[in-house]
Scaffold this active site. Structure first.
Site, PDB file in Angstrom:
ATOM      1  N   ASP A 240      58.742  47.867  41.187  1.00 57.19           N
ATOM      2  CA  ASP A 240      59.841  48.615  40.576  1.00 57.19           C
ATOM      3  C   ASP A 240      60.434  47.809  39.426  1.00 57.19           C
ATOM      4  O   ASP A 240      60.231  46.597  39.310  1.00 57.19           O
ATOM      5  CB  ASP A 240      60.942  48.886  41.608  1.00 57.19           C
ATOM      6  CG  ASP A 240      60.508  49.864  42.684  1.00 57.19           C
ATOM      7  OD1 ASP A 240      59.778  50.816  42.360  1.00 57.19           O
ATOM      8  OD2 ASP A 240      60.900  49.668  43.853  1.00 57.19           O
TER       9      ASP A 240
ATOM     10  N   ASP B 207      63.836  46.656  38.624  1.00 54.85           N
ATOM     11  CA  ASP B 207      65.147  46.515  39.267  1.00 54.85           C
ATOM     12  C   ASP B 207      66.206  46.219  38.211  1.00 54.85           C
ATOM     13  O   ASP B 207      66.120  45.219  37.484  1.00 54.85           O
ATOM     14  CB  ASP B 207      65.109  45.396  40.300  1.00 54.85           C
ATOM     15  CG  ASP B 207      64.178  45.719  41.461  1.00 54.85           C
ATOM     16  OD1 ASP B 207      64.335  46.805  42.045  1.00 54.85           O
ATOM     17  OD2 ASP B 207      63.296  44.896  41.761  1.00 54.85           O
TER      18      ASP B 207
END
Length: 225
Positions: A144, A146
């Site tokens: 991901d 973040d």
């Protein structure tokens, strides 16, 4: 402001004392990692404060690059304030773009451009930040992006949330909204709660605890339009 995800650099004494706080069941792994971190002058990251932490200590940690199974070992530590060389805020998205993984290139440039145009400042943590800071391989195909979003006003909050939701269709955007009082909520949970028909509570992380809090209470900490 010193808060979760801040980057913490240690002096020589800080590294020595930090090693003494490491878990005994992983001492070999910890010793190798801490020796490397100290030699390279890489930072640690500030984490949530444990209940028995003294006033002259901070709770920090580091994450190792993922292994062959994709597992990423995390090493929690404590450091004394006297052992800290400096503390900085997480990297801004703008600065992180120079180290962008190829697979995110086009969509991430578009997202960053929209954020700049809208006056939204985002900061990076997690795998991408570790990769930038240490030049080791942390980002994988399943990683991901973040991000930390710290709005101060209701209009800024609305603009930032709309941009995150819009660009999440093309990017694996994850992370937290941090309200002015320091309480943090996953931005996706916050977005869902904003569009709920009821008066929802969201899972909030502070410097010391995790708890459910009404979203309206968090919103009240923002400056009005």
């Amino acid at each position: 402001m010193i808060a979760r995800h801040s980057l913490v650099w240690l002096n020589a004494n800080g590294w020595r004392r930090a090693a003494q706080t490491a878990a005994a069941d992983s001492v070999d792994t910890v010793c190798v990692a801490l020796t490397r971190w100290q030699q390279e002058d890489w930072p640690l990251v500030l984490r949530r404060r444990e209940a028995d932490t003294s006033d002259n200590e901070l709770c920090v940690g580091l994450a190792l690059p993922p292994d062959g199974n994709g597992d990423k070992a995390r090493i929690p530590l404590r450091v004394q304030l006297a052992g800290i060389q400096r503390i900085e805020e997480p990297l801004t998205l703008e600065k992180a773009l120079a180290h962008m993984p190829p697979g995110w290139s086009g969509p991430l440039h578009a997202f960053a451009g929209d954020c700049l145009h809208s006056g939204i400042v985002l900061r990076v943590y997690g795998s991408w930040a570790w990769q930038i800071l240490t030049q080791q391989n942390y980002v994988t195909a399943s990683s991901d992006i973040d991000l930390l979003f710290t709005p101060r006003s209701e209009p800024e909050f609305s603009r930032g949330m709309a941009l995150l939701a819009q660009h999440a269709a093309r990017l694996p955007l994850d992370g937290e909204v941090i309200f002015p009082d320091g309480q943090a909520v996953a931005w996706k949970e916050c977005w869902q709660a904003l569009h709920a028909s009821s008066q929802p509570r969201v899972l909030v992380k502070t410097e010391t605890i995790v708890q459910l809090t009404p979203l309206a209470r968090l919103m009240s900490s923002l400056e009005p339009a």
